[in-house]
Design a protein around this motif. Structure first.
Motif, PDB file in Angstrom:
ATOM      1  N   ARG A 160      57.302  18.934  29.201  1.00  0.00           N
ATOM      2  CA  ARG A 160      57.672  20.315  29.522  1.00  0.00           C
ATOM      3  C   ARG A 160      56.495  21.254  29.281  1.00  0.00           C
ATOM      4  N   MET A 161      55.753  20.999  28.216  1.00  0.00           N
ATOM      5  CA  MET A 161      54.595  21.841  27.913  1.00  0.00           C
ATOM      6  C   MET A 161      53.533  21.712  29.007  1.00  0.00           C
ATOM      7  N   MET A 162      53.321  20.477  29.474  1.00  0.00           N
ATOM      8  CA  MET A 162      52.365  20.271  30.557  1.00  0.00           C
ATOM      9  C   MET A 162      52.812  20.997  31.827  1.00  0.00           C
ATOM     10  N   LEU A 163      54.125  20.964  32.079  1.00  0.00           N
ATOM     11  CA  LEU A 163      54.666  21.635  33.272  1.00  0.00           C
ATOM     12  C   LEU A 163      54.460  23.148  33.188  1.00  0.00           C
ATOM     13  N   GLU A 164      54.735  23.719  31.998  1.00  0.00           N
ATOM     14  CA  GLU A 164      54.584  25.162  31.836  1.00  0.00           C
ATOM     15  C   GLU A 164      53.128  25.578  32.014  1.00  0.00           C
ATOM     16  N   ASN A 165      52.218  24.753  31.477  1.00  0.00           N
ATOM     17  CA  ASN A 165      50.795  25.059  31.645  1.00  0.00           C
ATOM     18  C   ASN A 165      50.390  25.010  33.116  1.00  0.00           C
ATOM     19  N   ARG A 166      50.940  24.011  33.823  1.00  0.00           N
ATOM     20  CA  ARG A 166      50.631  23.887  35.249  1.00  0.00           C
ATOM     21  C   ARG A 166      51.166  25.090  36.031  1.00  0.00           C
ATOM     22  N   LEU A 167      52.391  25.528  35.708  1.00  0.00           N
ATOM     23  CA  LEU A 167      52.975  26.704  36.371  1.00  0.00           C
ATOM     24  C   LEU A 167      52.131  27.953  36.125  1.00  0.00           C
ATOM     25  N   GLU A 168      51.711  28.135  34.892  1.00  0.00           N
ATOM     26  CA  GLU A 168      50.911  29.314  34.554  1.00  0.00           C
ATOM     27  C   GLU A 168      49.589  29.305  35.319  1.00  0.00           C
ATOM     28  N   HIS A 169      48.985  28.118  35.423  1.00  0.00           N
ATOM     29  CA  HIS A 169      47.713  28.004  36.150  1.00  0.00           C
ATOM     30  C   HIS A 169      47.899  28.339  37.631  1.00  0.00           C
ATOM     31  N   ILE A 170      48.987  27.829  38.233  1.00  0.00           N
ATOM     32  CA  ILE A 170      49.236  28.085  39.659  1.00  0.00           C
ATOM     33  C   ILE A 170      49.494  29.571  39.905  1.00  0.00           C
ATOM     34  N   GLN A 171      50.294  30.203  39.046  1.00  0.00           N
ATOM     35  CA  GLN A 171      50.600  31.622  39.225  1.00  0.00           C
ATOM     36  C   GLN A 171      49.343  32.478  39.103  1.00  0.00           C
ATOM     37  N   PHE A 172      48.466  32.110  38.174  1.00  0.00           N
ATOM     38  CA  PHE A 172      47.208  32.840  38.016  1.00  0.00           C
ATOM     39  C   PHE A 172      46.334  32.680  39.262  1.00  0.00           C
ATOM     40  N   ALA A 173      46.273  31.444  39.780  1.00  0.00           N
ATOM     41  CA  ALA A 173      45.460  31.185  40.974  1.00  0.00           C
ATOM     42  C   ALA A 173      46.010  31.936  42.190  1.00  0.00           C
ATOM     43  N   ALA A 174      47.348  31.957  42.337  1.00  0.00           N
ATOM     44  CA  ALA A 174      47.966  32.658  43.467  1.00  0.00           C
ATOM     45  C   ALA A 174      47.703  34.159  43.390  1.00  0.00           C
ATOM     46  N   ALA A 175      47.779  34.734  42.183  1.00  0.00           N
ATOM     47  CA  ALA A 175      47.521  36.171  42.011  1.00  0.00           C
ATOM     48  C   ALA A 175      46.075  36.501  42.375  1.00  0.00           C
ATOM     49  N   ALA A 176      45.151  35.624  41.987  1.00  0.00           N
ATOM     50  CA  ALA A 176      43.738  35.851  42.314  1.00  0.00           C
ATOM     51  C   ALA A 176      43.512  35.797  43.821  1.00  0.00           C
ATOM     52  N   LEU A 177      44.188  34.863  44.497  1.00  0.00           N
ATOM     53  CA  LEU A 177      44.048  34.759  45.953  1.00  0.00           C
ATOM     54  C   LEU A 177      44.635  35.982  46.657  1.00  0.00           C
ATOM     55  N   ARG A 178      45.766  36.479  46.169  1.00  0.00           N
ATOM     56  CA  ARG A 178      46.364  37.675  46.780  1.00  0.00           C
ATOM     57  C   ARG A 178      45.448  38.885  46.625  1.00  0.00           C
ATOM     58  N   GLU A 179      44.821  39.009  45.473  1.00  0.00           N
ATOM     59  CA  GLU A 179      43.881  40.110  45.254  1.00  0.00           C
ATOM     60  C   GLU A 179      42.685  39.985  46.195  1.00  0.00           C
ATOM     61  N   GLU A 180      42.209  38.763  46.373  1.00  0.00           N
ATOM     62  CA  GLU A 180      41.094  38.530  47.295  1.00  0.00           C
ATOM     63  C   GLU A 180      41.495  38.879  48.724  1.00  0.00           C
ATOM     64  N   LEU A 181      42.750  38.554  49.084  1.00  0.00           N
ATOM     65  CA  LEU A 181      43.245  38.861  50.427  1.00  0.00           C
ATOM     66  C   LEU A 181      43.337  40.369  50.640  1.00  0.00           C
ATOM     67  N   ARG A 182      43.772  41.102  49.631  1.00  0.00           N
ATOM     68  CA  ARG A 182      43.858  42.567  49.743  1.00  0.00           C
ATOM     69  C   ARG A 182      42.472  43.182  49.922  1.00  0.00           C
ATOM     70  N   ASN A 183      41.488  42.624  49.252  1.00  0.00           N
ATOM     71  CA  ASN A 183      40.124  43.152  49.369  1.00  0.00           C
ATOM     72  C   ASN A 183      39.534  42.925  50.752  1.00  0.00           C
ATOM     73  N   LEU A 184      40.052  41.928  51.466  1.00  0.00           N
ATOM     74  CA  LEU A 184      39.547  41.644  52.810  1.00  0.00           C
ATOM     75  C   LEU A 184      40.196  42.525  53.882  1.00  0.00           C
ATOM     76  N   GLU A 185      41.284  43.244  53.539  1.00  0.00           N
ATOM     77  CA  GLU A 185      41.955  44.104  54.516  1.00  0.00           C
ATOM     78  C   GLU A 185      41.086  45.313  54.835  1.00  0.00           C
ATOM     79  N   PRO A 186      41.061  45.756  56.124  1.00  0.00           N
ATOM     80  CA  PRO A 186      40.243  46.928  56.496  1.00  0.00           C
ATOM     81  C   PRO A 186      40.784  48.193  55.856  1.00  0.00           C
ATOM     82  N   ARG A 187      39.896  49.064  55.449  1.00  0.00           N
ATOM     83  CA  ARG A 187      40.305  50.311  54.788  1.00  0.00           C
ATOM     84  C   ARG A 187      40.235  51.468  55.774  1.00  0.00           C
TER      85      ARG A 187
END
Length: 460
Positions: A433-460
């Motif tokens: 369970r601990m390994m699963l929680e760590n994996r979930l936290e890592h994925i959520q962090f990676a997804a948030a970083a990708l969304r931020e990168e996607l927002r920065n690529l949008e035209p202003r």
């Protein structure tokens, strides 16, 4: 209060519990009546002759009226500053109504139902019955300063148009006069043709709608040189002097009429005007300094040629569409009171006259539209949806993969919570369970970083 066999209401003189309103002084009566709902004042007028006289002397003021001699539900609507009263010929099924019994007005007996705003009776005489009720209401309420927001008649049910319109000559103002035709009854239409000039000469209005095709028989010379009596469209020249005019049968409107137009809003449907006629109109408009005309809509049976319409004009790209993609004019309406917005096509252009006024000019198939000012709500242009770049698409695909992985791990977490095992197994489960929680936290962090990168690529 009791009701006679004939349905008329009156007060029993021997009933000591009833308050003798008619014995009050005129000032007190005026204050009472002017603060009562109009339906209550109407009811009081059916009691005793003394009360009826007191009601009339109180002169309860009416500010606005709507009168519709419609084929479905003819109605009269009165509005005071605080209350409203409506008399409708027709009983809608969806309304909760109370039986009120019979009311005798003139020579007519009406079996009525009511709600807080007015009365409903079976529709059986949209012409004489309506006039009888109208006369009674005018005798009960003070309509001397009333503005008629709309006076509408349906020639399909009104046999004598003049006899109807003559009752409105002495009203202070008629803002809109509309003549419809639900069904074609030749006798009714011929009566209107006979009296339309009298109607337009004696009733002044700010807005005029004509939905009836008026034809008069005239002797004309044929191409062969013979003379023949044929029906031709009747000219309604007085209509072209009204501020806002809508003609559903405007075959008679000529190029000269268009060039001498002196209105604020004009809607011509069924027109025989050509692209060349509209071009001549636009050339004249750019030389003028008058800003009176705000809207012109011309609809024909053939498509207009936009290139011919704007031929020889200095046209610019239409910037108006950046703010408002529709023309919302309170007078851009035909059969009813609802505005009918016109959506500008992508090909619309702008021209400027000698006074510096800019107009939008457009053609959509069989409809020409000329627009200067806008009184209605703003309809902004919808945001442009751009196709994602290759880099954006790759990031979006990666985010989708992470979402799938997140869903799988959430399902696995639920399994851990639902399954019970022995202590040794629980120890192993705690580690998993601990390994699963760590994996979930890592994925959520990676997804948030990708969304931020996607927002920065949008035209202003």
């Amino acid at each position: 209060m009791v009701k006679s066999k004939k349905g008329q209401r009156y007060c029993r003189r021997d009933d000591k519990t009833e308050f003798p309103l008619h014995n009050l002084d005129s000032f007190s009566l005026n204050e009472i009546f002017k603060n009562l709902p109009l339906t209550d004042v109407f009811e009081l007028s059916f009691t005793t002759e003394e009360v009826r006289r007191a009601v009339r002397e109180a002169s309860v003021p009416i500010h606005i009226m709507h009168v519709s001699f419609d084929s479905k539900e003819p109605s009269i609507c009165l509005k005071s500053p605080k209350h409203q009263f409506t008399w409708t010929f027709g009983v809608p099924e969806q309304l909760e109504l109370v039986d009120r019994g019979e009311y005798k007005i003139g020579k007519f007996q009406y079996d009525c139902k009511s709600n807080e705003d007015g009365y409903f009776t079976q529709h059986y005489d949209a012409e004489h019955g309506m006039v009888s009720v109208l006369k009674y209401l005018v005798s009960v309420f003070d309509c001397s300063e009333a503005i008629i927001k709309e006076l509408s008649i349906d020639v399909g049910v009104i046999e004598d148009s003049r006899s109807i319109f003559q009752h409105f000559i002495n009203f202070k103002s008629i803002e809109r006069m509309a003549i419809h035709q639900s069904v074609d009854k030749e006798g009714n239409r011929l009566n209107l043709i006979q009296h339309i000039d009298w109607i337009m000469s004696n009733l002044k209005t700010d807005e005029f709608y004509m939905g009836v095709e008026l034809l008069e028989h005239r002797m004309i010379r044929t191409p062969e040189g013979d003379f023949d009596i044929r029906p031709v469209p009747m000219r309604l020249e007085k209509a072209l002097k009204i501020n806002h005019v809508a003609l559903m049968h405007s075959e008679w409107v000529t190029k000269d009429d268009l060039l001498n137009l002196n209105v604020q809003t004009a809607i011509f449907e069924g027109s025989k005007l050509t692209s060349q006629d509209l071009n001549a109109f636009l050339h004249q408009w750019i030389r003028t300094t008058s800003d009176k005309l705000w809207w012109l809509k011309v609809k024909t049976n053939d498509n207009f040629n936009f290139e011919e319409v704007i031929n020889g004009l200095d046209v610019q790209e239409d910037t108006y569409k950046e703010q408002n993609i529709k023309c919302s004019c309170p007078y851009l309406r035909t059969g009813g009171l609802e505005c009918e917005p016109f959506e500008f096509p992508e090909t619309s252009k702008q021209i400027t006259n000698a006074n510096g006024t800019t107009a939008t000019v457009s053609v959509h198939e069989d409809t020409f539209f000329f627009h200067v000012k806008n009184d209605g709500p703003i309809t902004p242009k919808p945001p442009v949806v751009r196709e994602p770049t290759e880099e954006q698409r790759m990031i979006m695909d990666r985010i989708e993969q992470l979402n799938v992985e997140t869903a799988r791990l959430h399902a696995q977490r639920v399994e851990f919570q639902m399954v019970r095992r022995n202590r040794d197994r629980e120890d192993r489960d705690d580690h998993d369970r601990m390994m699963l929680e760590n994996r979930l936290e890592h994925i959520q962090f990676a997804a948030a970083a990708l969304r931020e990168e996607l927002r920065n690529l949008e035209p202003r």
